[in-house]
Design a protein around this motif. Structure first.
Motif, PDB file in Angstrom:
ATOM      1  N   UNK A 268      -1.815  13.102  11.800  1.00  0.00           N
ATOM      2  CA  UNK A 268      -2.129  11.686  12.013  1.00  0.00           C
ATOM      3  C   UNK A 268      -1.285  11.107  13.151  1.00  0.00           C
ATOM      4  N   UNK A 269      -0.021  11.499  13.211  1.00  0.00           N
ATOM      5  CA  UNK A 269       0.851  11.028  14.282  1.00  0.00           C
ATOM      6  C   UNK A 269       0.356  11.511  15.639  1.00  0.00           C
ATOM      7  N   UNK A 270      -0.065  12.770  15.697  1.00  0.00           N
ATOM      8  CA  UNK A 270      -0.584  13.317  16.947  1.00  0.00           C
ATOM      9  C   UNK A 270      -1.878  12.606  17.341  1.00  0.00           C
ATOM     10  N   UNK A 271      -2.749  12.368  16.357  1.00  0.00           N
ATOM     11  CA  UNK A 271      -4.005  11.681  16.628  1.00  0.00           C
ATOM     12  C   UNK A 271      -3.769  10.272  17.165  1.00  0.00           C
TER      13      UNK A 271
ATOM     14  N   UNK B 183      -5.859   7.153  10.993  1.00  0.00           N
ATOM     15  CA  UNK B 183      -5.782   8.615  11.026  1.00  0.00           C
ATOM     16  C   UNK B 183      -5.132   9.175   9.764  1.00  0.00           C
ATOM     17  N   UNK B 184      -4.146   8.448   9.217  1.00  0.00           N
ATOM     18  CA  UNK B 184      -3.455   8.932   8.025  1.00  0.00           C
ATOM     19  C   UNK B 184      -4.390   8.957   6.832  1.00  0.00           C
ATOM     20  N   UNK B 185      -5.177   7.932   6.657  1.00  0.00           N
ATOM     21  CA  UNK B 185      -6.125   7.924   5.552  1.00  0.00           C
ATOM     22  C   UNK B 185      -7.212   8.972   5.762  1.00  0.00           C
ATOM     23  N   UNK B 186      -7.620   9.178   7.006  1.00  0.00           N
ATOM     24  CA  UNK B 186      -8.655  10.181   7.295  1.00  0.00           C
ATOM     25  C   UNK B 186      -8.137  11.593   7.053  1.00  0.00           C
ATOM     26  N   UNK B 187      -6.824  11.804   7.209  1.00  0.00           N
ATOM     27  CA  UNK B 187      -6.238  13.142   7.097  1.00  0.00           C
ATOM     28  C   UNK B 187      -6.139  13.623   5.660  1.00  0.00           C
ATOM     29  N   UNK B 188      -6.151  12.714   4.698  1.00  0.00           N
ATOM     30  CA  UNK B 188      -6.017  13.099   3.294  1.00  0.00           C
ATOM     31  C   UNK B 188      -4.658  12.721   2.740  1.00  0.00           C
ATOM     32  N   UNK B 189      -4.328  13.255   1.576  1.00  0.00           N
ATOM     33  CA  UNK B 189      -3.054  12.899   0.944  1.00  0.00           C
ATOM     34  C   UNK B 189      -1.890  13.281   1.848  1.00  0.00           C
ATOM     35  N   UNK B 190      -0.843  12.468   1.881  1.00  0.00           N
ATOM     36  CA  UNK B 190       0.260  12.746   2.789  1.00  0.00           C
ATOM     37  C   UNK B 190       1.053  13.991   2.421  1.00  0.00           C
TER      38      UNK B 190
ATOM     39  N   UNK C   1       0.804  -1.219   0.000  1.00  0.00           N
ATOM     40  CA  UNK C   1       0.000   0.000   0.000  1.00  0.00           C
ATOM     41  C   UNK C   1       0.835   1.265   0.000  1.00  0.00           C
ATOM     42  N   UNK C   2       0.164   2.357  -0.357  1.00  0.00           N
ATOM     43  CA  UNK C   2       0.769   3.687  -0.394  1.00  0.00           C
ATOM     44  C   UNK C   2      -0.290   4.651   0.141  1.00  0.00           C
ATOM     45  N   UNK C   3       0.070   5.504   1.103  1.00  0.00           N
ATOM     46  CA  UNK C   3      -0.910   6.409   1.699  1.00  0.00           C
ATOM     47  C   UNK C   3      -1.398   7.488   0.733  1.00  0.00           C
ATOM     48  N   UNK C   4      -0.717   7.660  -0.394  1.00  0.00           N
ATOM     49  CA  UNK C   4      -1.188   8.600  -1.405  1.00  0.00           C
ATOM     50  C   UNK C   4      -2.110   7.941  -2.427  1.00  0.00           C
ATOM     51  N   UNK C   5      -2.375   6.662  -2.257  1.00  0.00           N
ATOM     52  CA  UNK C   5      -3.161   5.890  -3.213  1.00  0.00           C
ATOM     53  C   UNK C   5      -4.650   5.946  -2.863  1.00  0.00           C
TER      54      UNK C   5
END
Length: 234
Positions: free
Chosen positions: A170-173, A155-162, A95-99
């Protein structure tokens, strides 16, 4: 024409012939020339057979490679797992968080884990889309080291594109210890993990993200819940 291309085309047309062989067998004229003509006519009538043959050939090659690299592919980076860590139904996601397709697939993965107590989802970071994908991947591995992968992942996916802001949010969340995370991010072993995943992807002929390993097979794309559940035997 190179030897490689000649072999590849021979394999492809041989496979195509195999796909139509069952229906053509009763009609095939005697002799090689007649068989070639019959297969050619069938391909002209049904040109989609070539793409089907190519996919079957690609899938077969991927599964052959998978048998060789399965132990490495199935072994997670410490903590980069959701579901049952000891589960017998194992799904690996590259996977890729920008995908966007990875993001769209997360509801299917979450549903799979909720429905199957034996589901074990191993995440392999394959940051190929943007430079920020690499930053998000390294933060995800740092989160995994702290036992907070699932929280960061969601949280990273919820935050949007990296980017720097969404990764930090996301790290703080997820409640990540940033001092410890920076040490993991700077550790050469973290970069080595990403490079190993890239090598695995090349060896398996993966075409992009998300890509999946389950039940001894390789799947590509946002295939949906039913396909994933069937692949792991859930």
């Amino acid at each position: 024409m190179s030897q490689f291309r000649t072999i590849a085309l021979a394999s492809l047309f041989g496979l195509a012939g195999g796909l139509v062989g069952a229906t053509l067998a009763p009609m095939l004229p005697f002799g090689h020339a007649g068989q070639v003509k019959a297969v050619r006519e069938a391909l002209l009538e049904r040109p989609e057979i070539l793409s089907e043959a190519a996919e079957k050939l690609k899938s077969g090659e991927a599964e052959k490679q998978l048998a060789q690299v399965a132990p490495q592919a199935l072994k997670p980076f410490p903590g980069a797992v959701i579901g049952n860590p000891q589960g017998s139904h194992v799904l690996v996601e590259f996977m890729d968080y920008a995908c966007g397709y990875c993001r769209a697939s997360e509801a299917d993965v979450a549903r799979l884990v909720a429905a199957d107590p034996q589901a074990k989802v191993v995440f392999r970071q394959l940051p190929i889309l943007t430079p920020e994908s690499v930053d998000a991947a390294k933060m995800a591995l740092a989160a995994a080291k702290q036992g907070k992968f699932a929280a960061f992942h969601k949280a990273m996916f919820a935050a949007g594109r990296p980017n720097a802001q969404t990764i930090a949010a996301a790290a703080q969340s997820a409640g990540i210890d940033m001092a410890a995370a920076k040490q993991v991010i700077a550790d050469p072993a973290t970069q080595a993990e990403i490079e190993a995943n890239l090598a695995l992807a090349r060896n398996l002929g993966l075409g992009g993200t998300p890509s999946w390993i389950a039940g001894g097979k390789v799947l590509g794309g946002a295939v949906g819940y039913d396909a994933l559940a069937a692949a792991i035997g859930g």
